[in-house]
Design an enzyme around this catalytic site. Sequence first.
Site, PDB file in Angstrom:
ATOM      1  N   SER A 267       0.861  -1.183   0.000  1.00  0.00           N
ATOM      2  CA  SER A 267       0.000   0.000   0.000  1.00  0.00           C
ATOM      3  C   SER A 267       0.899   1.234   0.000  1.00  0.00           C
ATOM      4  O   SER A 267       1.680   1.430  -0.927  1.00  0.00           O
ATOM      5  CB  SER A 267      -0.954  -0.025   1.196  1.00  0.00           C
ATOM      6  OG  SER A 267      -1.871   1.045   1.133  1.00  0.00           O
TER       7      SER A 267
ATOM      8  N   HIS B 240      -2.540  -1.216  -3.391  1.00  0.00           N
ATOM      9  CA  HIS B 240      -3.656  -0.305  -3.206  1.00  0.00           C
ATOM     10  C   HIS B 240      -3.443   0.921  -4.090  1.00  0.00           C
ATOM     11  O   HIS B 240      -2.504   1.689  -3.869  1.00  0.00           O
ATOM     12  CB  HIS B 240      -3.770   0.127  -1.745  1.00  0.00           C
ATOM     13  CG  HIS B 240      -4.117  -0.993  -0.827  1.00  0.00           C
ATOM     14  ND1 HIS B 240      -3.978  -0.910   0.539  1.00  0.00           N
ATOM     15  CD2 HIS B 240      -4.608  -2.240  -1.061  1.00  0.00           C
ATOM     16  CE1 HIS B 240      -4.364  -2.038   1.107  1.00  0.00           C
ATOM     17  NE2 HIS B 240      -4.747  -2.871   0.145  1.00  0.00           N
TER      18      HIS B 240
ATOM     19  N   ASP C 239      -4.291  -4.956   5.800  1.00  0.00           N
ATOM     20  CA  ASP C 239      -4.681  -5.796   4.671  1.00  0.00           C
ATOM     21  C   ASP C 239      -3.546  -6.762   4.358  1.00  0.00           C
ATOM     22  O   ASP C 239      -2.393  -6.367   4.248  1.00  0.00           O
ATOM     23  CB  ASP C 239      -4.998  -4.919   3.458  1.00  0.00           C
ATOM     24  CG  ASP C 239      -5.601  -5.703   2.310  1.00  0.00           C
ATOM     25  OD1 ASP C 239      -6.231  -6.745   2.584  1.00  0.00           O
ATOM     26  OD2 ASP C 239      -5.452  -5.274   1.160  1.00  0.00           O
TER      27      ASP C 239
END
Length: 407
Positions: A226, A253, A349
């Site tokens: 991310s 992401h 995540d």
Amino acid sequence: MKIKVLVVDDSSFFRRRVSEIINADPEMEVIDTAKNGEEAITKAKSLRPDVITMDIEMPVLDGISAVKAIMKDTPTPILMFSSLTHQGAKSTIAALEAGAANFLPKKFEDIAKDKAEAVRLLQQNIKEISKRRSLLRTPRISPATAPAAVRSATVAADNRINTATLPRKSADASRLHSVNSVNSVNVRHVAHVDNAAVEARTPVTASRVKKRASGKKYSLMAIGASTGGPVALQNVLTPLRSDFPLPILLIQHMPATFTAAFAARLNTLCQIKVKEAEHGDRLQPGVAYLAPGGKQVLIESKAGGFTLKVMESPAGINYKPSVDISFGSAAQSYHDKVLAIVLTGMGADGRDGAKLLKQKGSTIWAQDAQSCVVYGMPQAIVNAGLADEQVNLQQIAERINIEVGCR
């Protein structure tokens, strides 16, 4: 002590709006503003802010040029604001390569549908990247110099972003159930996470690159990232040879309009082939498939091989794409033959998907704290006792080549 922020934008309205949001948080304050990149460079030197927010398109001197100059002379964590267009994507990627820590959409409604949530995410992004101020390094990435030194980060990042509204226990088990309810891929039997089986492990500590492979055999490498991921992925992928023996699934992401441009950029830098994942892609060695923004990517077994299923994301799933969902699907398809790596990023995540992989016997690596822009995602892996190794970003590519027998 409050976090000191310099706000840079050619729009007086936007400077005022961002300043109001920052000053509304008692932990931060705007110490000044600038209306172009040239002013930003001057004020960065004189004011020494903890964080700079930066627009890309400005008169006199653009944001990318300003980032390059600031990172050379007075390295400072920089949060870019970008338009969600193809050209905006290319410019944002260039800004990240120049040294910017992260980016957010310039339209607040693109950050989050709820205004209060958009404000919270902006404030939290500033707080997170401010923690790496004293350890900052300037990345210099190019095909000729990769892998390059990358900026260091704080050890103490948390998992608050995008996880506060989710149940603490088995959050992605419910996500996998949601995906299963709207597509034909059977992920029901991997949706249960046996927390007791994996959380009792003792977290490993970071160490030097191991010179010997574990002896395990792999059929897939999967990487989740991310915040800070675009630069980290370049560092990991550029040293890999064109004959790399595994297919690679990348989950970063990133907005939907950005992933095609990012895949194209990686493809120009890497010896392996990099492409944005498409529905029906057959997984091939030496090819990296970047999950498209706004979608979910799963793996299906077909005719003796594996193909990708790219699908719309069910409602209620925070991350699009989700590392947890792709990791969970990889666990179902490849069982113990996955080398999974969790790189820098806010939130957690990847943790629940890594648990599913661990239950199947696959290998999990986490980027170490010192080389992360934000340690949240790797820290979640380590704290859950899932990391077989913690590896410094500059050593991951070498460690991969040793582990998969590609030297």
